[in-house]
Design a protein around this motif. Structure first.
Motif, short mmCIF file in Angstrom:
data_model
loop_
_atom_site.label_atom_id
_atom_site.label_comp_id
_atom_site.label_asym_id
_atom_site.label_seq_id
_atom_site.Cartn_x
_atom_site.Cartn_y
_atom_site.Cartn_z
N ASN A 218 38.73 48.25 47.71
CA ASN A 218 38.36 46.90 48.16
C ASN A 218 38.12 46.90 49.68
OD1 ASN A 218 38.94 46.26 45.53
ND2 ASN A 218 40.92 45.29 45.98
N LEU A 219 38.92 47.69 50.39
CA LEU A 219 38.77 47.72 51.85
C LEU A 219 37.46 48.39 52.27
CD1 LEU A 219 42.45 48.53 52.87
CD2 LEU A 219 41.16 46.49 53.54
N ASN A 220 36.89 49.22 51.37
CA ASN A 220 35.58 49.84 51.68
C ASN A 220 34.54 48.79 52.04
OD1 ASN A 220 36.12 52.53 51.34
ND2 ASN A 220 35.73 52.51 49.13
N ASP A 238 41.64 40.51 46.44
CA ASP A 238 40.50 40.98 45.63
C ASP A 238 40.97 41.58 44.30
OD1 ASP A 238 38.73 40.19 47.53
OD2 ASP A 238 38.34 42.19 48.36
N GLU A 239 42.19 42.10 44.30
CA GLU A 239 42.75 42.63 43.04
C GLU A 239 42.89 41.52 42.01
OE1 GLU A 239 43.86 46.15 42.19
OE2 GLU A 239 42.06 45.76 43.38
N LEU A 240 43.25 40.32 42.51
CA LEU A 240 43.41 39.18 41.59
C LEU A 240 42.05 38.80 41.01
CD1 LEU A 240 45.90 37.27 43.85
CD2 LEU A 240 46.42 38.17 41.57
N SER A 241 41.02 38.83 41.85
CA SER A 241 39.67 38.52 41.35
C SER A 241 39.26 39.52 40.28
CB SER A 241 38.63 38.57 42.47
OG SER A 241 39.11 37.89 43.59
N VAL A 246 49.24 41.14 40.79
CA VAL A 246 49.89 41.20 42.10
C VAL A 246 51.20 40.41 41.98
CG1 VAL A 246 49.74 40.58 44.55
CG2 VAL A 246 47.67 41.33 43.33
N TYR A 247 52.27 41.00 42.51
CA TYR A 247 53.58 40.34 42.45
C TYR A 247 54.13 40.17 43.86
CZ TYR A 247 53.29 41.82 37.62
OH TYR A 247 52.86 42.01 36.34
N GLY A 248 54.97 39.16 44.00
CA GLY A 248 55.74 39.00 45.23
C GLY A 248 57.20 39.22 44.88
#
Ligand code: UTP
Length: 297
Positions: A218-220, A238-241, A246-248
């Motif tokens: 994603n950072l690319n 972006d991982e969620l998209s 993703v966890y907190g």
């Protein structure tokens, strides 16, 4: 099979402007709480969590960090000669096995996301941790260890999360919570430094992450975000998209923002009071100071 995290990135290429003029020649991460530099707390926490490979993203003027983790033969010989075994033992924690530590340069401070991306070739295709050494966490069980243990069950990406007063949320990356499971939350969105009335919650991200290699992809895209910087928060969001989890983790412990002066001073007092050899003298002094301040008001 248990998911293991054995590599950690330490982004230390920031300019540290809040500590100028000190940081003109002293890297922020070498500044000391009592007698140990910030970076030592970060390394100890990583070791406790099972990290074996330590990747530093550095910049110009940070060579003191490389020296810190090198052997010091003359100093060691002199201590040995004087029979100072305790000090020799203390120095051991600064020694790294050959090949366990790597330094990568970030040529320009383009943001935390960019700093992490600079280490992509050393991470290759496995999950990794990111530790920001200016967030120092006092905890019975080190914060990253709490995270790696939780991560064994969850997989995905995980960020350390902490409740902050709503008026402070705009200084952090903030989580939009999908499901609150107690210490663990599932995340549906993340915003870096939201405007005061736009924060989705008061659950803030602090400087500990476990990330999948997808975040590096994603950072690319080199998307610039809040403050014109390439933000790590955006690459995790972006991982969620992409419909990945993703966890907190609401970690147990006290976090000190040692990137700020007030936080650094608070940490100095807290870590000083935690030391047997200092606590009596320091607490007497603090009581005296408080009494003097009150009397002067
Ligand atoms: P900060 O936001 O605290 O920035 O970075 P900073 O430059 O260290 O300090 P100030 O705000 O100017 O006083 C958070 C972390 O991200 C790293 C920093 O080194 C710090 O560990 N960072 C930030 C980078 O490695 N590269 C960057 O381009 C930006």
């Amino acid at each position: 099979m248990k998911r293991r995290v054995t590599k950690a990135i330490f982004p230390v290429a920031g300019l540290g402007t809040r500590f100028l003029p000190a940081t003109k020649s002293v890297p922020k991460e070498i500044m000391t709480l009592v007698d140990r530099p910030l970076i030592q707390y970060a390394i100890d926490e990583a070791r406790a969590a099972g990290i074996k490979e330590f990747i530093f993203v550095t910049s110009r003027g940070k060579s003191a960090l490389e020296d810190y983790f090198d052997h010091a033969p003359e100093l060691e010989a002199s201590l040995r000669k004087k029979g100072k075994t305790e000090l020799l033992e203390t120095l051991k924690s600064t020694n790294m096995e050959s090949g366990a530590i790597a330094y990568i340069r970030q040529h320009k401070a383009l943001g935390l996301g960019h700093a992490v991306w600079c280490a992509r070739r050393l991470i290759a295709d496995e999950p990794f941790a990111v530790i920001l050494p200016d967030d120092v966490i006092a905890a019975e069980k080190p914060c990253l260890q709490q995270m790696t243990e939780a991560y064994e069950d969850t997989g995905g990406c995980m960020v350390a999360a902490m409740e902050v007063p709503p008026e402070k949320a705009s200084a952090y990356g903030v989580l939009d919570v999908k499901e609150d499971m107690g210490s663990l939350v599932a995340v549906k969105g993340m915003v870096e430094k939201p405007k005061a009335d736009e924060a989705p919650s008061n659950l803030a991200v602090i400087g500990r992450y476990i990330l999948t290699p997808d975040v590096l992809k994603n950072l690319n895209r080199m998307k610039s975000g809040s403050g014109g910087e390439i933000q790590l928060t955006d690459a995790i969001a972006d991982e969620l998209s992409a419909e990945r989890n993703v966890y907190g983790l609401r970690f147990r412990g006290q976090r000190f923002d040692c990137g700020s002066k007030a936080g650094f001073l608070q940490a100095t007092v807290a870590f000083g009071l935690a030391r047997d050899e200092l606590k009596t003298e320091l607490s007497e002094y603090l009581e005296q100071m408080v009494a003097q301040q009150k009397a002067a008001q």
